[in-house]
Design a protein around this motif. Sequence first.
Motif, short mmCIF file in Angstrom:
data_model
loop_
_atom_site.label_atom_id
_atom_site.label_comp_id
_atom_site.label_asym_id
_atom_site.label_seq_id
_atom_site.Cartn_x
_atom_site.Cartn_y
_atom_site.Cartn_z
N ARG A 125 0.80 -1.22 0.00
CA ARG A 125 0.00 0.00 0.00
C ARG A 125 0.83 1.27 0.00
NH1 ARG A 125 -4.38 -1.52 4.58
NH2 ARG A 125 -5.15 -3.39 3.57
N GLY A 126 2.13 1.17 0.31
CA GLY A 126 2.97 2.36 0.45
C GLY A 126 3.67 2.80 -0.81
N GLY A 127 3.28 2.25 -1.94
CA GLY A 127 3.95 2.58 -3.19
C GLY A 127 5.02 1.56 -3.51
N PRO A 128 5.81 1.79 -4.54
CA PRO A 128 6.81 0.80 -4.93
C PRO A 128 7.73 0.44 -3.76
CG PRO A 128 6.64 2.52 -6.59
CD PRO A 128 5.82 2.96 -5.41
N ASN A 129 7.68 -0.83 -3.35
CA ASN A 129 8.46 -1.27 -2.20
C ASN A 129 9.71 -2.06 -2.59
OD1 ASN A 129 7.31 -3.76 -2.91
ND2 ASN A 129 5.85 -3.75 -1.22
N GLU A 130 10.03 -2.09 -3.88
CA GLU A 130 11.23 -2.77 -4.35
C GLU A 130 11.99 -1.84 -5.29
OE1 GLU A 130 10.66 -7.06 -5.07
OE2 GLU A 130 10.97 -6.65 -2.94
N VAL A 131 13.33 -1.89 -5.19
CA VAL A 131 14.18 -1.05 -6.03
C VAL A 131 15.15 -1.94 -6.80
CG1 VAL A 131 14.00 0.92 -4.45
CG2 VAL A 131 15.94 -0.66 -4.23
N CYS A 132 15.69 -1.38 -7.87
CA CYS A 132 16.70 -2.07 -8.67
C CYS A 132 17.93 -2.31 -7.79
CB CYS A 132 17.07 -1.21 -9.88
SG CYS A 132 18.49 -1.84 -10.82
N GLY A 133 18.46 -3.52 -7.83
CA GLY A 133 19.65 -3.85 -7.07
C GLY A 133 20.90 -3.18 -7.59
N GLY A 134 20.83 -2.58 -8.79
CA GLY A 134 21.99 -1.90 -9.35
C GLY A 134 22.02 -0.42 -9.06
N CYS A 135 20.95 0.29 -9.45
CA CYS A 135 20.96 1.76 -9.33
C CYS A 135 20.06 2.29 -8.22
CB CYS A 135 20.59 2.40 -10.66
SG CYS A 135 18.89 2.09 -11.18
N GLY A 136 19.21 1.43 -7.63
CA GLY A 136 18.40 1.85 -6.50
C GLY A 136 17.12 2.60 -6.81
N ILE A 137 16.72 2.69 -8.10
CA ILE A 137 15.47 3.39 -8.37
C ILE A 137 14.28 2.46 -8.09
CG2 ILE A 137 16.54 4.87 -10.13
CD1 ILE A 137 14.76 3.27 -12.17
N PRO A 138 13.15 3.01 -7.64
CA PRO A 138 11.96 2.19 -7.41
C PRO A 138 11.46 1.60 -8.74
CG PRO A 138 11.76 4.29 -6.28
CD PRO A 138 12.95 4.39 -7.19
N VAL A 139 11.26 0.28 -8.75
CA VAL A 139 10.84 -0.39 -9.98
C VAL A 139 9.60 -1.25 -9.83
CG1 VAL A 139 13.14 -0.40 -11.05
CG2 VAL A 139 12.47 -2.30 -9.58
N ALA A 140 9.26 -1.67 -8.60
CA ALA A 140 8.17 -2.64 -8.47
C ALA A 140 7.52 -2.58 -7.10
CB ALA A 140 8.70 -4.05 -8.71
N THR A 141 6.33 -3.18 -7.02
CA THR A 141 5.63 -3.36 -5.77
C THR A 141 5.35 -4.84 -5.59
OG1 THR A 141 4.59 -1.18 -5.94
CG2 THR A 141 3.61 -2.73 -4.38
N GLU A 142 5.83 -5.39 -4.48
CA GLU A 142 5.51 -6.77 -4.14
C GLU A 142 4.27 -6.76 -3.25
OE1 GLU A 142 7.16 -9.77 -0.94
OE2 GLU A 142 8.51 -9.72 -2.69
N PHE A 143 3.30 -7.60 -3.60
CA PHE A 143 2.12 -7.84 -2.79
C PHE A 143 2.24 -9.26 -2.27
CE2 PHE A 143 0.88 -4.71 -5.98
CZ PHE A 143 0.26 -3.74 -5.21
N SER A 144 2.49 -9.42 -0.98
CA SER A 144 2.71 -10.76 -0.44
C SER A 144 2.02 -10.97 0.91
CB SER A 144 4.21 -11.04 -0.31
OG SER A 144 4.85 -10.08 0.50
N GLU A 145 1.07 -10.11 1.23
CA GLU A 145 0.33 -10.27 2.47
C GLU A 145 -0.64 -11.44 2.33
OE1 GLU A 145 0.30 -10.27 5.47
OE2 GLU A 145 -0.13 -8.27 6.16
N CYS A 146 -0.98 -12.07 3.44
CA CYS A 146 -1.79 -13.28 3.40
C CYS A 146 -3.21 -13.07 2.89
CB CYS A 146 -1.84 -13.93 4.79
SG CYS A 146 -2.48 -12.84 6.09
N TYR A 147 -3.73 -11.87 2.97
CA TYR A 147 -5.12 -11.64 2.58
C TYR A 147 -5.29 -11.25 1.11
CZ TYR A 147 -3.58 -6.91 3.76
OH TYR A 147 -2.87 -5.74 3.86
N GLY A 148 -4.21 -11.23 0.34
CA GLY A 148 -4.31 -10.91 -1.08
C GLY A 148 -3.41 -11.81 -1.89
N PRO A 149 -3.45 -11.70 -3.20
CA PRO A 149 -2.64 -12.56 -4.04
C PRO A 149 -1.14 -12.30 -3.87
CG PRO A 149 -4.22 -11.31 -5.34
CD PRO A 149 -4.31 -10.83 -3.94
N TYR A 150 -0.35 -13.27 -4.25
CA TYR A 150 1.11 -13.24 -4.15
C TYR A 150 1.64 -12.87 -5.54
CZ TYR A 150 5.75 -15.14 -2.86
OH TYR A 150 7.08 -15.32 -2.58
N GLU A 151 2.08 -11.60 -5.71
CA GLU A 151 2.52 -11.14 -7.03
C GLU A 151 3.39 -9.90 -6.89
OE1 GLU A 151 -1.54 -10.91 -8.46
OE2 GLU A 151 -1.52 -8.74 -8.33
#
Length: 165
Positions: A125-151
Amino acid sequence: MNVLVCAACGRPLTEPVRLLPELPERPGRDGPPTPDGSRQAPPTVPRGTYAVDPEPCGAPFVPHPDPEWCGNAVPGVCVSDPDGPGCLMSAGPRDTLVVHPEDTRGHLLGNPGVHEVGCCGRPGRGGPNEVCGGCGIPVATEFSECYGPYETHFLPDAVRVEAAP
């Protein structure tokens, strides 16, 4: 097969993946317990695949104009409006690229600017929670909480699709 790479630095962000013709229907919310007792919802896409999600995804969230509406603000999850009646809806980007979170392991880092609390995973819910391991820019959001899909959803402007080596 393709690889999603960072648009800023060209670093691979996924294992090789192949495009699905459409985003599969999201599975039910109650996944089986993991060995430590936590619960994780089933993944939306199988490992080694990705799909385009045409719907808005993630932050920012805005009040839905109909206070009776109770739809999904994040994949598979309704979010109540803390400031008024009804629920919030996503005003995030459309056409995110959805992958199985395990296809990103070792390629992404947690976004230090996003602090989320979930009981079994990351709510997204907080916006992109994953960054590129090389340059550090936000690139993705992981949704992995138990009450929603894993994607994991990649921001369409933050990545490029390239042929796998």
